[in-house]
Design an enzyme around this catalytic site. Sequence first.
Site, PDB file in Angstrom:
ATOM      1  N   GLY A  69       0.796  -1.214   0.000  1.00 37.37           N
ATOM      2  CA  GLY A  69       0.000   0.000   0.000  1.00 37.37           C
ATOM      3  C   GLY A  69       0.828   1.263   0.000  1.00 37.37           C
ATOM      4  N   GLU A 106       6.397 -10.861   2.422  1.00 39.91           N
ATOM      5  CA  GLU A 106       5.489 -11.593   1.524  1.00 39.91           C
ATOM      6  C   GLU A 106       5.627 -11.136   0.088  1.00 39.91           C
ATOM      7  OE1 GLU A 106       1.478 -12.267   3.997  1.00 39.91           O
ATOM      8  OE2 GLU A 106       2.079 -10.175   3.779  1.00 39.91           O
ATOM      9  N   ILE A 144      -7.443  -1.277  10.262  1.00 42.86           N
ATOM     10  CA  ILE A 144      -8.697  -0.552  10.054  1.00 42.86           C
ATOM     11  C   ILE A 144      -8.987   0.309  11.270  1.00 42.86           C
ATOM     12  CG2 ILE A 144     -11.207  -0.814   9.840  1.00 42.86           C
ATOM     13  CD1 ILE A 144     -10.704  -3.225   8.052  1.00 42.86           C
TER      14      ILE A 144
END
Length: 504
Positions: free
Chosen positions: A273, A296, A366
């Site tokens: 991101g 990852e 979040i």
Amino acid sequence: MSSESRIRCAALRDRVMSAEAAAELIPAGINVGMSGFTGAGYPKAVPGALAERIRKLNAAGEPPFRISVWTGASTAPELDGVLAEVDGIEMRLPFQSDPICRDRINTGKMDYVDIHLSEVSQYAWSGFLGKMDLAVIEVAGIREDGSLIPSSSVGNNKTWIEQADKIILEVNSKQNAKLEGMHDVYYGTALPPNRKPIMITDPADRIGEPYLACPMDKVIAVVETSAPDRNTPFKAPDETSRKIAEHILNFFHREIELGRLPKELLPIQSGVGNIPNAVLEGLDAGPFKNLTAFTEVIQDGMLKMLKSGTLATASATAFSLSPEGIAEFDNNIDLYRDKIILRQQDISNHPELARRLGVIAMNGLIEADIYGNINSTHVMGTRMMNGIGGSGDFARNGYLSIFVSPSTAKDGAISAIVPMVSHVDHTEHDVKIVVTEQGLADLRGLSPRQRAHEIINNCAHPDFRPALMDYYERALHSGRGMHTPHLLEEALSWHVRYETQGQM
């Protein structure tokens, strides 16, 4: 290298067919393992052909045709999107990011199992998920002996090939032929009680094979494709991302000065991101050299760091690149091949290795509550966003677990810092650092009440800070207990207020 020369095994050339013909070999009601991880290395043709077949069956009034789809992680519209659109997926695991797929999950039309990515292979081997009937795997080529050259992700491909009764291969000539040799597929894993230590002590260590072993008698079809991976346009870091990155970089410098981090840091794990790329950009601009990554996915920011020398080695299971990043990789692949290792995800995300290497884990959230519990998957506690992915693999086992987010969302209507998270993915016990553009909260060694002050004062947006402190103070004096003070009748009232009034 021509598409034809990518299939160097004469025995498998006889099994070449169209995607439509291959899709006809997939029956309804089965478990299908598909390659793919963060939009890299997923099958490009067979899922679409299967979706078209399902569409025609639906139009003809035939009984519903659905399969369960298991992957490495998220894929792309050509897989998740097309199959979800025709309601062709019964069960999805272990991670997704497709909007159509997400809608089907949140409206109850698709079952979804959200699993730590390091555990998927063990789940499959242990039989927890049921039997794998068929696998559809993209590869960059097939060697003379039938072994497979992995493409831009490894993911769970080793396990799917071993577990599946039948295999369909997509040989994608669009994947760079020079990927050959970049992979490290380890065949030494075992189930308890027969496990042995995984002998990686440095992200640059190679312990496996560059190819995937594939029994030729399992292969029922070979489909030739020439299609690019899903690419994610890279967004230049905005002011919020830069501030978050600045807080993290200042923290690293302080930890080095205190002797708690070496000047080369420790191996970096970074989620995907805008904010992680801003951190990578900041690291590249700083005084650091010879850093390593055990992560990852490899993003644009890591390519820049590898090229500049800031990053010496990057170990991952897949790429997640923008169009510009893909072009950069293809144009300079000879430089990157010696610095990048692609492994299967049960190694790239393995808790044993994250703990041994002392990984610095940086992942998104979040919402966080005032005591440091993290919700990274559910909007308002009930609606799945994407999934936990690998964040838990690294957060619980890394040397440092850093969670990042802007302090507000929806133009300030939502606070990322709340009295109590509406869903828990990472408990306060696994969370060491929380960062927003407002500041950084170092939670190490703090009691719950101390953490509340640290998070509210450093991470909450000023518009929400007084209300959070008011909640905490009233909970503290409620007489219900002072270790982790809560007002149970109000703990989720912020979420209720957003659901009913459109703002917290």
